[in-house]
Design an enzyme around this catalytic site. Structure first.
Site, PDB file in Angstrom:
ATOM      1  N   THR A  24      22.325 -29.251 -23.605  1.00  0.00           N
ATOM      2  CA  THR A  24      22.727 -28.167 -24.841  1.00  0.00           C
ATOM      3  C   THR A  24      24.337 -28.400 -25.156  1.00  0.00           C
ATOM      4  OG1 THR A  24      23.448 -26.594 -23.093  1.00  0.00           O
ATOM      5  CG2 THR A  24      21.386 -26.129 -23.865  1.00  0.00           C
ATOM      6  N   GLY A  25      24.412 -28.556 -26.384  1.00  0.00           N
ATOM      7  CA  GLY A  25      25.717 -28.949 -27.112  1.00  0.00           C
ATOM      8  C   GLY A  25      26.698 -27.749 -26.857  1.00  0.00           C
ATOM      9  N   THR A  61      15.711 -36.766 -28.344  1.00  0.00           N
ATOM     10  CA  THR A  61      15.198 -35.709 -28.902  1.00  0.00           C
ATOM     11  C   THR A  61      14.545 -35.896 -30.313  1.00  0.00           C
ATOM     12  OG1 THR A  61      16.833 -34.344 -27.787  1.00  0.00           O
ATOM     13  CG2 THR A  61      15.858 -33.206 -29.582  1.00  0.00           C
ATOM     14  N   GLY A  97      12.007 -20.704 -23.286  1.00  0.00           N
ATOM     15  CA  GLY A  97      11.608 -19.124 -23.147  1.00  0.00           C
ATOM     16  C   GLY A  97      11.588 -19.176 -21.694  1.00  0.00           C
ATOM     17  N   TYR A 153      20.990 -37.683 -29.831  1.00  0.00           N
ATOM     18  CA  TYR A 153      20.299 -37.450 -31.181  1.00  0.00           C
ATOM     19  C   TYR A 153      20.328 -38.768 -31.977  1.00  0.00           C
ATOM     20  CZ  TYR A 153      20.678 -32.175 -30.652  1.00  0.00           C
ATOM     21  OH  TYR A 153      20.585 -30.968 -30.337  1.00  0.00           O
ATOM     22  N   ARG A 184      15.194 -23.302 -32.103  1.00  0.00           N
ATOM     23  CA  ARG A 184      16.595 -23.447 -33.001  1.00  0.00           C
ATOM     24  C   ARG A 184      16.105 -24.575 -34.243  1.00  0.00           C
ATOM     25  NH1 ARG A 184      21.142 -21.664 -30.296  1.00  0.00           N
ATOM     26  NH2 ARG A 184      22.599 -23.453 -30.896  1.00  0.00           N
ATOM     27  N   ARG A 209      12.572 -17.673 -18.587  1.00  0.00           N
ATOM     28  CA  ARG A 209      13.943 -16.643 -18.072  1.00  0.00           C
ATOM     29  C   ARG A 209      13.625 -16.262 -16.628  1.00  0.00           C
ATOM     30  NH1 ARG A 209      15.151 -18.932 -21.904  1.00  0.00           N
ATOM     31  NH2 ARG A 209      15.813 -18.302 -24.169  1.00  0.00           N
ATOM     32  N   GLN A 262      21.160 -37.249 -23.079  1.00  0.00           N
ATOM     33  CA  GLN A 262      20.473 -36.865 -24.468  1.00  0.00           C
ATOM     34  C   GLN A 262      21.051 -37.459 -25.697  1.00  0.00           C
ATOM     35  OE1 GLN A 262      21.530 -34.108 -26.741  1.00  0.00           O
ATOM     36  NE2 GLN A 262      19.887 -35.074 -28.208  1.00  0.00           N
ATOM     37  N   ASP A 294      10.024 -27.018 -21.961  1.00  0.00           N
ATOM     38  CA  ASP A 294      10.880 -25.926 -22.169  1.00  0.00           C
ATOM     39  C   ASP A 294      10.898 -24.944 -23.121  1.00  0.00           C
ATOM     40  OD1 ASP A 294      12.229 -26.997 -24.519  1.00  0.00           O
ATOM     41  OD2 ASP A 294      13.834 -27.994 -23.659  1.00  0.00           O
ATOM     42  N   LYS A 299      11.802 -35.790 -26.018  1.00  0.00           N
ATOM     43  CA  LYS A 299      12.001 -34.339 -26.060  1.00  0.00           C
ATOM     44  C   LYS A 299      11.508 -33.848 -27.367  1.00  0.00           C
ATOM     45  CE  LYS A 299      15.328 -30.669 -25.099  1.00  0.00           C
ATOM     46  NZ  LYS A 299      15.971 -30.347 -26.426  1.00  0.00           N
ATOM     47  N   SER A 301      24.380 -33.358 -23.286  1.00  0.00           N
ATOM     48  CA  SER A 301      23.841 -33.497 -24.611  1.00  0.00           C
ATOM     49  C   SER A 301      24.875 -34.588 -25.292  1.00  0.00           C
ATOM     50  CB  SER A 301      24.004 -32.089 -25.565  1.00  0.00           C
ATOM     51  OG  SER A 301      24.184 -32.427 -26.948  1.00  0.00           O
ATOM     52  N   ARG A 350      18.720 -21.817 -22.119  1.00  0.00           N
ATOM     53  CA  ARG A 350      19.629 -20.875 -22.118  1.00  0.00           C
ATOM     54  C   ARG A 350      19.734 -19.886 -20.771  1.00  0.00           C
ATOM     55  NH1 ARG A 350      16.826 -20.831 -26.753  1.00  0.00           N
ATOM     56  NH2 ARG A 350      17.839 -20.466 -28.693  1.00  0.00           N
ATOM     57  N   HIS A 364      12.958 -27.097 -29.259  1.00  0.00           N
ATOM     58  CA  HIS A 364      14.305 -26.827 -29.122  1.00  0.00           C
ATOM     59  C   HIS A 364      14.595 -25.661 -29.283  1.00  0.00           C
ATOM     60  CE1 HIS A 364      17.398 -30.083 -30.314  1.00  0.00           C
ATOM     61  NE2 HIS A 364      18.206 -28.844 -30.470  1.00  0.00           N
TER      62      HIS A 364
HETATM   63  C1  FNR Z   1      19.976 -26.532 -27.484  1.00  0.00           C
HETATM   64  N1  FNR Z   1      19.153 -27.494 -27.551  1.00  0.00           N
HETATM   65  C2  FNR Z   1      19.505 -28.669 -27.523  1.00  0.00           C
HETATM   66  N2  FNR Z   1      18.595 -30.015 -27.418  1.00  0.00           N
HETATM   67  C3  FNR Z   1      18.947 -31.129 -27.331  1.00  0.00           C
HETATM   68  O1  FNR Z   1      18.115 -32.155 -27.131  1.00  0.00           O
HETATM   69  N3  FNR Z   1      20.373 -31.601 -27.639  1.00  0.00           N
HETATM   70  C4  FNR Z   1      21.258 -30.702 -27.789  1.00  0.00           C
HETATM   71  O2  FNR Z   1      22.493 -30.918 -28.083  1.00  0.00           O
HETATM   72  C5  FNR Z   1      20.717 -29.190 -27.711  1.00  0.00           C
HETATM   73  N4  FNR Z   1      21.794 -28.214 -27.870  1.00  0.00           N
HETATM   74  C6  FNR Z   1      21.532 -26.766 -27.539  1.00  0.00           C
HETATM   75  C7  FNR Z   1      22.567 -25.911 -27.857  1.00  0.00           C
HETATM   76  C8  FNR Z   1      22.153 -24.721 -27.518  1.00  0.00           C
HETATM   77  C9  FNR Z   1      23.183 -23.452 -27.418  1.00  0.00           C
HETATM   78  C10 FNR Z   1      20.589 -24.009 -27.206  1.00  0.00           C
HETATM   79  C11 FNR Z   1      20.398 -22.915 -26.916  1.00  0.00           C
HETATM   80  C12 FNR Z   1      19.818 -25.224 -27.015  1.00  0.00           C
HETATM   81  C13 FNR Z   1      17.845 -27.046 -26.824  1.00  0.00           C
HETATM   82  C14 FNR Z   1      17.678 -27.155 -25.397  1.00  0.00           C
HETATM   83  O3  FNR Z   1      17.738 -28.378 -24.914  1.00  0.00           O
HETATM   84  C15 FNR Z   1      16.290 -26.638 -24.888  1.00  0.00           C
HETATM   85  O4  FNR Z   1      15.102 -27.472 -25.869  1.00  0.00           O
HETATM   86  C16 FNR Z   1      16.115 -25.051 -25.263  1.00  0.00           C
HETATM   87  O5  FNR Z   1      17.299 -24.468 -25.148  1.00  0.00           O
HETATM   88  C17 FNR Z   1      14.957 -24.485 -24.501  1.00  0.00           C
HETATM   89  O6  FNR Z   1      14.812 -23.297 -24.941  1.00  0.00           O
HETATM   90  P1  FNR Z   1      15.458 -22.241 -23.948  1.00  0.00           P
HETATM   91  O7  FNR Z   1      15.258 -22.275 -22.343  1.00  0.00           O
HETATM   92  O8  FNR Z   1      16.927 -21.950 -24.326  1.00  0.00           O
HETATM   93  O9  FNR Z   1      14.921 -20.856 -24.322  1.00  0.00           O
END
Ligand code: FNR
Length: 390
Positions: free
Chosen positions: A85-86, A162, A318, A136, A288, A320, A134, A316, A261, A113, A340, A285
């Site tokens: 997560t970034g 990703t 949801g 991009y 998102r 919780r 990870q 991944d 991913k 990330s 999250r 993602h």
């Molecule tokens: C992400 N996710 C994500 N994925 C990735 O491959 N590179 C990234 O930089 C990010 N950045 C990112 C930021 C934030 C704030 C969130 C919430 C998510 C996606 C992340 O790796 C993952 O796939 C999801 O967060 C999974 O869903 P849940 O568990 O948050 O519901």
């Protein structure tokens, strides 16, 4: 329900989310919490777990439960890893390092990330444990390969590519909150910040976070007058032309484990095995990117069936509750990435918050197994679940 103001008052991931919401300015919290467009997929990911009901066994010895697993021939303390997560530093200066250290403590991998606010080298030097990087896929290919090289030199075990964002999704909460990276100060943001003095002091002490590993690239990209959100700035640098041939090139050049991913279909999953990926993550993602995409848990069985055990399938989106992890495993996932769920803890309270989240999930998963009459993870299977009629 009373919303907790201290970590000690947090008993669930939902409590940690409330704590993060209390502690962070709204624009910052909503960046982490939000999803794309109407957030249909964001909600669907979590709701999908409620569509399955347990059919537990009774009268089995569940006094000792083993939550250990393995991946790539190495043991895991839990069937989990931290998702990449970034921008973690916007929530808490220790969010990323704290998550990495908590992961090491629980003997699970941490994914850094490429949009992180901590350098690849810093995590490698200070976190310990199993590290994944990870990436991009960037239009600036030279920078993309430099990042991957740095991860290789630092000894990262796996590279995650990703693939679910050829372009950045639109998160309208960020637009409405004037949240952009690089951050733009507006009168409303300033007021939002002043209402959260503890957060503001931490930021002032540590300096405004930047995406440390994309710094170099940011220098060359044109500053945008209307930098409305992450997708409008860094997202402009994603390479929408990346395809199967280019993935093959990555496979050939990266010597370590390759995890892809963002897969959500059986046919793509089959092809990923042929390309030579070592594992894949069923993911949208966290809702998102493509809003309206089906929930990850709904896509999982199709992918598992298509891969047919040739490589590990993780998922991944949801998750919780520890029970959610159990359901994903029962439907064929070998493990789950935590997005999250652990992030809420880390942005609310750094390393201790990340540990709290993992403790909660571990304890919930253990109790779920015991109440289902399962002493080991491998006893979780689809026969323990049926579609819920709620
Ligand atoms: C992400 N996710 C994500 N994925 C990735 O491959 N590179 C990234 O930089 C990010 N950045 C990112 C930021 C934030 C704030 C969130 C919430 C998510 C996606 C992340 O790796 C993952 O796939 C999801 O967060 C999974 O869903 P849940 O568990 O948050 O519901």
């Amino acid at each position: 329900m009373k919303s907790p103001h201290h970590l000690e008052g947090c008993y669930t991931i939902g409590d940690l989310r409330h704590l993060a919401r209390n502690r962070l300015p709204r624009a910052i919290f909503e960046f982490f919490d939000g999803g794309a467009e109407d957030e249909i997929t964001l909600r669907a990911n979590a709701a999908a777990f409620d569509r399955w009901a347990w059919c537990p066994h009774v009268l089995r010895d569940v006094s000792q439960v083993d939550l250990g697993s393995e991946l790539f021939g190495l043991p895991l303390g839990l069937p989990m890893a931290i998702a990449p997560t970034g921008a973690g530093g916007f929530g808490h200066p220790d969010a990323e390092l704290g998550l990495a250290r908590a992961a090491a403590k629980h003997r699970i991998p941490y994914s850094l990330s490429s949009s992180a606010t901590t350098r690849i080298e810093t995590i490698a030097e200070q976190a310990g444990g199993r590290l994944w990087f990870q990436a991009y896929v960037l239009k600036d290919q030279a920078h993309f390969w430099r990042l991957i090289d740095r991860a290789r030199v630092c000894g990262y075990e796996a590279l995650i590519i990703t693939v679910d964002l050829p372009v950045g999704g639109k998160r309208y909460r960020d637009f409405h909150n004037h949240f952009s990276i690089p951050f733009r100060m507006t009168a409303r943001n300033l007021w939002d910040f002043l209402k959260h003095p503890a957060w503001l002091l931490r930021i002032l002490k540590n300096g405004m976070p930047v995406m440390e590993n994309l710094r170099e690239m940011a220098k060359t990209s044109r500053p945008l007058a209307m930098a409305n959100e992450i997708a409008s700035t860094v997202g402009k640098g994603y390479d929408a032309a990346f395809d199967w041939d280019r993935l093959k090139e990555v496979r050939d050049r990266w010597p370590g484990r390759l995890i892809v991913k963002g897969v959500s279909r059986g046919d793509d999953a089959h092809r990923l095995v042929q390309v030579g990926c070592d594992a894949m993550v069923v993911s949208n993602h966290g809702g998102r990117q493509l809003d309206g995409a089906r929930a990850s848990l709904m896509a999982l069985p199709e992918v598992v069936q298509s891969v047919a055990g040739r490589v590990p399938v993780w998922m991944d989106g949801g998750v919780r509750r520890g029970g959610d992890v159990g359901k994903a495993l029962a439907l064929g996932a070998q493990g789950v990435l935590l997005g999250r769920a652990t992030l809420y803890g880390a942005i609310a309270a750094g390393e201790s918050g990340a540990n709290r989240a993992l403790d909660i999930l571990r304890e919930e998963l253990q109790r779920t197994l015991q109440l289902c009459g399962a002493a080991q993870l491998k006893e979780l299977n689809a026969e323990l679940l049926m579609p819920s009629d709620r």
